[in-house]
Design an enzyme around this catalytic site. Sequence first.
Site, PDB file in Angstrom:
ATOM      1  N   PHE A  73       0.818  -1.212   0.000  1.00 33.24           N
ATOM      2  CA  PHE A  73       0.000   0.000   0.000  1.00 33.24           C
ATOM      3  C   PHE A  73       0.860   1.275   0.000  1.00 33.24           C
ATOM      4  O   PHE A  73       0.844   2.072  -0.954  1.00 33.24           O
ATOM      5  CB  PHE A  73      -0.947  -0.063   1.210  1.00 33.24           C
ATOM      6  CG  PHE A  73      -1.592   1.225   1.578  1.00 33.24           C
ATOM      7  CD1 PHE A  73      -2.190   2.033   0.615  1.00 33.24           C
ATOM      8  CD2 PHE A  73      -1.618   1.642   2.907  1.00 33.24           C
ATOM      9  CE1 PHE A  73      -2.798   3.235   0.969  1.00 33.24           C
ATOM     10  CE2 PHE A  73      -2.222   2.830   3.261  1.00 33.24           C
ATOM     11  CZ  PHE A  73      -2.802   3.638   2.296  1.00 33.24           C
ATOM     12  N   ILE A  74       1.647   1.468   1.049  1.00 30.93           N
ATOM     13  CA  ILE A  74       2.410   2.726   1.151  1.00 30.93           C
ATOM     14  C   ILE A  74       3.526   2.760   0.105  1.00 30.93           C
ATOM     15  O   ILE A  74       3.754   3.784  -0.556  1.00 30.93           O
ATOM     16  CB  ILE A  74       2.961   2.921   2.584  1.00 30.93           C
ATOM     17  CG1 ILE A  74       1.803   2.981   3.596  1.00 30.93           C
ATOM     18  CG2 ILE A  74       3.805   4.189   2.668  1.00 30.93           C
ATOM     19  CD1 ILE A  74       2.229   3.093   5.057  1.00 30.93           C
ATOM     20  N   ASP A 108      10.227  -6.491  -3.521  1.00 28.08           N
ATOM     21  CA  ASP A 108       9.073  -7.044  -2.796  1.00 28.08           C
ATOM     22  C   ASP A 108       9.053  -8.538  -3.103  1.00 28.08           C
ATOM     23  O   ASP A 108       9.411  -8.955  -4.211  1.00 28.08           O
ATOM     24  CB  ASP A 108       7.767  -6.396  -3.286  1.00 28.08           C
ATOM     25  CG  ASP A 108       6.648  -6.483  -2.263  1.00 28.08           C
ATOM     26  OD1 ASP A 108       6.177  -5.433  -1.804  1.00 28.08           O
ATOM     27  OD2 ASP A 108       6.230  -7.625  -1.929  1.00 28.08           O
ATOM     28  N   LEU A 116       6.232 -10.178  -2.888  1.00 27.04           N
ATOM     29  CA  LEU A 116       4.830 -10.365  -3.295  1.00 27.04           C
ATOM     30  C   LEU A 116       4.069 -11.297  -2.348  1.00 27.04           C
ATOM     31  O   LEU A 116       3.135 -11.979  -2.759  1.00 27.04           O
ATOM     32  CB  LEU A 116       4.735 -10.844  -4.751  1.00 27.04           C
ATOM     33  CG  LEU A 116       5.413  -9.932  -5.786  1.00 27.04           C
ATOM     34  CD1 LEU A 116       5.248 -10.483  -7.200  1.00 27.04           C
ATOM     35  CD2 LEU A 116       4.845  -8.516  -5.730  1.00 27.04           C
ATOM     36  N   TYR A 161       4.225  -7.645  17.099  1.00 22.25           N
ATOM     37  CA  TYR A 161       4.482  -6.722  15.975  1.00 22.25           C
ATOM     38  C   TYR A 161       5.228  -5.483  16.477  1.00 22.25           C
ATOM     39  O   TYR A 161       6.255  -5.080  15.914  1.00 22.25           O
ATOM     40  CB  TYR A 161       3.144  -6.329  15.337  1.00 22.25           C
ATOM     41  CG  TYR A 161       3.217  -5.177  14.363  1.00 22.25           C
ATOM     42  CD1 TYR A 161       3.856  -5.312  13.133  1.00 22.25           C
ATOM     43  CD2 TYR A 161       2.626  -3.945  14.669  1.00 22.25           C
ATOM     44  CE1 TYR A 161       3.907  -4.247  12.242  1.00 22.25           C
ATOM     45  CE2 TYR A 161       2.669  -2.884  13.768  1.00 22.25           C
ATOM     46  CZ  TYR A 161       3.316  -3.041  12.559  1.00 22.25           C
ATOM     47  OH  TYR A 161       3.370  -1.980  11.676  1.00 22.25           O
ATOM     48  N   VAL A 186     -10.102  -1.232   7.969  1.00 31.44           N
ATOM     49  CA  VAL A 186     -11.525  -0.872   8.087  1.00 31.44           C
ATOM     50  C   VAL A 186     -12.074  -0.096   6.899  1.00 31.44           C
ATOM     51  O   VAL A 186     -13.184  -0.373   6.444  1.00 31.44           O
ATOM     52  CB  VAL A 186     -11.865  -0.082   9.376  1.00 31.44           C
ATOM     53  CG1 VAL A 186     -11.932  -0.990  10.559  1.00 31.44           C
ATOM     54  CG2 VAL A 186     -10.975   1.100   9.593  1.00 31.44           C
ATOM     55  N   GLY A 224      -4.655  -8.055  20.650  1.00 31.98           N
ATOM     56  CA  GLY A 224      -3.409  -7.283  20.542  1.00 31.98           C
ATOM     57  C   GLY A 224      -3.549  -5.836  20.101  1.00 31.98           C
ATOM     58  O   GLY A 224      -2.554  -5.128  20.004  1.00 31.98           O
ATOM     59  N   GLU A 225      -4.769  -5.370  19.799  1.00 31.69           N
ATOM     60  CA  GLU A 225      -4.887  -4.006  19.274  1.00 31.69           C
ATOM     61  C   GLU A 225      -5.122  -2.974  20.379  1.00 31.69           C
ATOM     62  O   GLU A 225      -5.841  -3.240  21.340  1.00 31.69           O
ATOM     63  CB  GLU A 225      -6.038  -3.929  18.277  1.00 31.69           C
ATOM     64  CG  GLU A 225      -5.757  -4.715  17.012  1.00 31.69           C
ATOM     65  CD  GLU A 225      -6.748  -4.415  15.908  1.00 31.69           C
ATOM     66  OE1 GLU A 225      -7.868  -4.004  16.226  1.00 31.69           O
ATOM     67  OE2 GLU A 225      -6.378  -4.576  14.745  1.00 31.69           O
TER      68      GLU A 225
HETATM   69  N1  LIG Z   1      -0.515   1.119   6.673  1.00 28.56           N
HETATM   70  C1  LIG Z   1      -0.437   1.586   7.915  1.00 28.56           C
HETATM   71  O1  LIG Z   1      -1.409   2.179   8.429  1.00 28.56           O
HETATM   72  C2  LIG Z   1       0.824   1.411   8.732  1.00 28.56           C
HETATM   73  C3  LIG Z   1       0.813   1.854  10.073  1.00 28.56           C
HETATM   74  C4  LIG Z   1       1.977   1.710  10.830  1.00 28.56           C
HETATM   75  C5  LIG Z   1       3.121   1.166  10.253  1.00 28.56           C
HETATM   76  N2  LIG Z   1       3.084   0.728   8.965  1.00 28.56           N
HETATM   77  C6  LIG Z   1       4.325   0.151   8.400  1.00 28.56           C
HETATM   78  O2  LIG Z   1       4.555   0.733   7.117  1.00 28.56           O
HETATM   79  C7  LIG Z   1       5.127  -0.232   6.231  1.00 28.56           C
HETATM   80  C8  LIG Z   1       4.289  -0.335   4.965  1.00 28.56           C
HETATM   81  O3  LIG Z   1       2.961  -0.718   5.313  1.00 28.56           O
HETATM   82  P1  LIG Z   1       1.846  -1.039   4.226  1.00 28.56           P
HETATM   83  O4  LIG Z   1       0.540  -0.665   4.814  1.00 28.56           O
HETATM   84  O5  LIG Z   1       2.237  -0.495   2.906  1.00 28.56           O
HETATM   85  O6  LIG Z   1       1.917  -2.634   4.202  1.00 28.56           O
HETATM   86  P2  LIG Z   1       1.645  -3.661   3.011  1.00 28.56           P
HETATM   87  O7  LIG Z   1       1.424  -5.000   3.633  1.00 28.56           O
HETATM   88  O8  LIG Z   1       0.622  -3.122   2.074  1.00 28.56           O
HETATM   89  O9  LIG Z   1       3.053  -3.681   2.263  1.00 28.56           O
HETATM   90  C9  LIG Z   1       4.164  -4.378   2.771  1.00 28.56           C
HETATM   91  C10 LIG Z   1       4.846  -5.044   1.579  1.00 28.56           C
HETATM   92  O10 LIG Z   1       5.984  -5.766   2.078  1.00 28.56           O
HETATM   93  C11 LIG Z   1       6.095  -6.961   1.327  1.00 28.56           C
HETATM   94  N3  LIG Z   1       6.858  -7.934   2.096  1.00 28.56           N
HETATM   95  C12 LIG Z   1       6.475  -8.565   3.239  1.00 28.56           C
HETATM   96  N4  LIG Z   1       7.434  -9.407   3.650  1.00 28.56           N
HETATM   97  C13 LIG Z   1       8.448  -9.296   2.755  1.00 28.56           C
HETATM   98  C14 LIG Z   1       9.719  -9.913   2.632  1.00 28.56           C
HETATM   99  N5  LIG Z   1      10.127 -10.821   3.519  1.00 28.56           N
HETATM  100  N6  LIG Z   1      10.514  -9.564   1.597  1.00 28.56           N
HETATM  101  C15 LIG Z   1      10.102  -8.649   0.676  1.00 28.56           C
HETATM  102  N7  LIG Z   1       8.901  -8.039   0.739  1.00 28.56           N
HETATM  103  C16 LIG Z   1       8.089  -8.361   1.765  1.00 28.56           C
HETATM  104  C17 LIG Z   1       4.655  -7.401   1.070  1.00 28.56           C
HETATM  105  O11 LIG Z   1       4.530  -8.279  -0.031  1.00 28.56           O
HETATM  106  C18 LIG Z   1       3.956  -6.063   0.849  1.00 28.56           C
HETATM  107  O12 LIG Z   1       3.901  -5.738  -0.531  1.00 28.56           O
HETATM  108  C19 LIG Z   1       5.225  -1.530   7.031  1.00 28.56           C
HETATM  109  O13 LIG Z   1       6.529  -1.629   7.556  1.00 28.56           O
HETATM  110  C20 LIG Z   1       4.224  -1.341   8.164  1.00 28.56           C
HETATM  111  O14 LIG Z   1       4.576  -2.100   9.296  1.00 28.56           O
HETATM  112  C21 LIG Z   1       1.962   0.842   8.189  1.00 28.56           C
END
Ligand SMILES: NC(=O)c1ccc[n+]([C@@H]2O[C@H](COP(=O)([O-])OP(=O)(O)OC[C@H]3O[C@@H](n4cnc5c(N)ncnc54)[C@H](O)[C@@H]3O)[C@@H](O)[C@H]2O)c1
Length: 312
Positions: free
Chosen positions: A13-14, A34, A36, A140, A184, A269-270
């Site tokens: 996503f990000i 990634d 995937l 986490y 959500v 855990g939330e």
């Molecule tokens: N989205 C949020 O609200 C949020 C909030 C707090 C922290 N974060 C942190 O921000 C970061 C990005 O979050 P996001 O929402 O985009 O998550 P996401 O799950 O959409 O993206 C994470 C990506 O990492 C890849 N990935 C996972 N394990 C991997 C591995 N071993 N090797 C290579 N790629 C791998 C997944 O395939 C996925 O595409 C994460 O570190 C997350 O913990 C996100």
Amino acid sequence: MNETILITGVAGFIGSNLADRLLREDRYRVIGVDNLSYGVKEQIPEGVEFHKLDIRSKEIYPIFKDVDYVFHLAAKNCISDCQADPVETADINVVGTVNVFEAARRANIRKLVYAESSALYEGSQKLPTPESEVKPQSFYAVSKMSSMLFAEAYARHHRLQTTALRYFCVYGLRQDYRRAIPPVFSAFIIKLLKGEQPMIYGSGEKRRDFIHVDDVNEFHLMCICDDRTTGKVFNLGSGVNYSINEIYEVIARLLNSTIKPIFKPDLPGEAIVNLADISEAKNIGWSPKTGLEEGLRSSIDFIREEMRKGRV
Ligand SMILES: NC(=O)c1ccc[n+]([C@@H]2O[C@H](COP(=O)([O-])OP(=O)(O)OC[C@H]3O[C@@H](n4cnc5c(N)ncnc54)[C@H](O)[C@@H]3O)[C@@H](O)[C@H]2O)c1
């Protein structure tokens, strides 16, 4: 092209939103990594040089050559999945992260920006929560705290320049709607568009600080351009929170829906409430711009389009 930027988790996503934003600047070469496991290839913007690799593998080292900045976003990040499998959580979020730090250090990159999380404040009672209140509880959150400690050690022993970002609840286009329990916003929008009853885990009274991914991306750009971000940690939230029930009401209103949600047992855990103290980020000139309704409307349009293409 002026600088080369590598994003781990680029199919997520990000990461995919960040890649899109950087490519629009027309001055960055963007490399993406990634495996995937959660992200999807179709989500990676055209123009990204993509490598399907696992962050735990040494095969990532050569692609860090000539990279200027790294955004390390890949992670196992669903709190309930992490609670169910602490070993894999540590493997990806701790070992994988250290491997990325090591690759960055060997390639002598200029700076590494990496994702921590508001989950680090799970045990804090202080609201809004400043960056000093680190009290992780879940597996986490503990894995994210390990990233913080390793980043400090890499700075101490190898002068690796880092910026840590503690995202609160980020939402926006491409938010992952495919997982068993989607975030959500997407979960509510998809169910209501299908005329089905969405699920709320717990009473719906948990309060969350939501921040739009476009605002987060503005801070990402500052991490590249503004030295005041170096060696620091920043909360990225909006400084306002809403209950899940309030979010539900807004989405139902925007969709003209009278469907009521189904309440399910709470997820483990939330945190009950989160709310960011964003003074640190504001002090260097950042502030969130996207209002909740505006952000939700664009998410609704995006999901409608995904449904039209048969992807949802
Ligand atoms: N989205 C949020 O609200 C949020 C909030 C707090 C922290 N974060 C942190 O921000 C970061 C990005 O979050 P996001 O929402 O985009 O998550 P996401 O799950 O959409 O993206 C994470 C990506 O990492 C890849 N990935 C996972 N394990 C991997 C591995 N071993 N090797 C290579 N790629 C791998 C997944 O395939 C996925 O595409 C994460 O570190 C997350 O913990 C996100």
